[in-house]
Design a protein around this motif. Sequence first.
Motif, PDB file in Angstrom:
ATOM      1  N   PHE A 135     -14.621   5.557  17.035  1.00 39.83           N
ATOM      2  CA  PHE A 135     -14.135   4.484  16.024  1.00 39.83           C
ATOM      3  C   PHE A 135     -12.847   2.877  16.590  1.00 39.83           C
ATOM      4  O   PHE A 135     -12.997   2.444  17.785  1.00 39.83           O
ATOM      5  CB  PHE A 135     -12.510   5.061  15.324  1.00 39.83           C
ATOM      6  N   PRO A 180      -7.657   3.140  15.732  1.00 37.19           N
ATOM      7  CA  PRO A 180      -7.207   5.328  15.698  1.00 37.19           C
ATOM      8  C   PRO A 180      -6.789   4.950  13.988  1.00 37.19           C
ATOM      9  O   PRO A 180      -5.901   4.235  12.933  1.00 37.19           O
ATOM     10  CB  PRO A 180      -5.463   4.777  16.026  1.00 37.19           C
ATOM     11  N   LYS A 181      -7.752   6.043  13.219  1.00 41.35           N
ATOM     12  CA  LYS A 181      -7.436   6.041  11.750  1.00 41.35           C
ATOM     13  C   LYS A 181      -7.626   7.542  11.764  1.00 41.35           C
ATOM     14  O   LYS A 181      -8.623   8.203  11.442  1.00 41.35           O
ATOM     15  CB  LYS A 181      -7.987   5.161  11.204  1.00 41.35           C
ATOM     16  N   THR A 182      -6.715   8.995  10.734  1.00 43.32           N
ATOM     17  CA  THR A 182      -6.946   9.721  10.710  1.00 43.32           C
ATOM     18  C   THR A 182      -8.051   9.574   9.859  1.00 43.32           C
ATOM     19  O   THR A 182      -8.368  10.457   9.870  1.00 43.32           O
ATOM     20  CB  THR A 182      -5.294  10.685   9.902  1.00 43.32           C
ATOM     21  N   LYS A 183      -7.883   8.890   8.230  1.00 39.40           N
ATOM     22  CA  LYS A 183      -8.551   9.143   7.916  1.00 39.40           C
ATOM     23  C   LYS A 183     -10.042   9.228   7.721  1.00 39.40           C
ATOM     24  O   LYS A 183     -11.290   9.355   7.359  1.00 39.40           O
ATOM     25  CB  LYS A 183      -8.484   7.383   7.143  1.00 39.40           C
ATOM     26  N   SER A 184     -10.971   8.833   9.462  1.00 39.15           N
ATOM     27  CA  SER A 184     -12.307   8.308   9.914  1.00 39.15           C
ATOM     28  C   SER A 184     -12.349   9.784  10.199  1.00 39.15           C
ATOM     29  O   SER A 184     -13.178  10.060  10.063  1.00 39.15           O
ATOM     30  CB  SER A 184     -12.365   7.116  10.875  1.00 39.15           C
ATOM     31  N   TYR A 185     -11.330  10.493  10.962  1.00 38.29           N
ATOM     32  CA  TYR A 185     -11.391  11.697  11.944  1.00 38.29           C
ATOM     33  C   TYR A 185     -11.621  12.819  10.708  1.00 38.29           C
ATOM     34  O   TYR A 185     -12.723  13.239  10.568  1.00 38.29           O
ATOM     35  CB  TYR A 185     -10.297  11.892  13.102  1.00 38.29           C
ATOM     36  N   ASN A 235      -9.316   6.204  20.738  1.00 30.45           N
ATOM     37  CA  ASN A 235      -8.840   6.355  19.130  1.00 30.45           C
ATOM     38  C   ASN A 235      -9.425   7.069  18.419  1.00 30.45           C
ATOM     39  O   ASN A 235      -8.636   7.824  17.402  1.00 30.45           O
ATOM     40  CB  ASN A 235     -10.315   5.236  19.331  1.00 30.45           C
ATOM     41  N   SER A 292      -6.802   9.414  16.411  1.00 31.96           N
ATOM     42  CA  SER A 292      -7.139   9.350  14.993  1.00 31.96           C
ATOM     43  C   SER A 292      -6.898  11.420  14.380  1.00 31.96           C
ATOM     44  O   SER A 292      -7.027  11.388  13.173  1.00 31.96           O
ATOM     45  CB  SER A 292      -8.582   9.140  14.258  1.00 31.96           C
ATOM     46  N   SER A 293      -7.456  11.969  15.414  1.00 31.97           N
ATOM     47  CA  SER A 293      -6.923  13.834  15.307  1.00 31.97           C
ATOM     48  C   SER A 293      -5.457  14.198  15.287  1.00 31.97           C
ATOM     49  O   SER A 293      -5.642  15.028  14.790  1.00 31.97           O
ATOM     50  CB  SER A 293      -8.127  13.764  16.378  1.00 31.97           C
TER      51      SER A 293
END
Length: 209
Positions: free
Chosen positions: A131, A134-139, A163, A167-168
């Motif tokens: 990613f 780091p984005k929780t939305k991406s995971y 990243n 994210s997770s």
Amino acid sequence: MELTVYNIDGSATAKTVTLNDKIFNVEPNDHAIWLDVKQYLANQRQGTHDTLERSTVSGSTRKLKRQKGTGGARAGSIKSPTIRGGATVFGPHPRDYSFKLNKKLKRLARFSALTYKQQEGKITVVEDFNFEAPKTKSYKAMLKNLNLEGQKTLLLTPDTNMNVYLSSRNLQRTKVMRAAEANTYHVLNAGHLIICESSLKELDKMLGE
């Protein structure tokens, strides 16, 4: 056994991978699994529990009543385990719960755990990915694309990927770890195993010797 490689968008690629039969297709040994999981959980215990015995509990050593003539049992001091606030009998004390297992047995346990996942069809291979930030939305989007949203998943990456890990981190029922660190407990504790394509090489290097 051959598996299709997917990308994080959820679509199948033209690539396939062959799982190593020495790792993913062995005769499972349930006792080896039990021992390895028991060792992992035992090693997580701090063992700092402690109780106060008669010699360490706070209280007077004065004899509570005379030895004879009361019609009741003898009572030495207020520290007696039979009195409220007194000592604890045979209580736990600090100790080390860890124990050792042979390397071959631990390897067999991991082979068995991975074999069970393969037999249950609970393994998905994805292309190596990263990613941008780091984005929780991406995971969450990746799990949704792979039809694994809401399931307990374990993602095995070839190297430390901050990243992806970050994210997770805020998601329940998800775990990300390096393939070299995968153990029997985490493999079995996950409902579905997601393996990055390069992680299969790491598993072969670590377990396929």
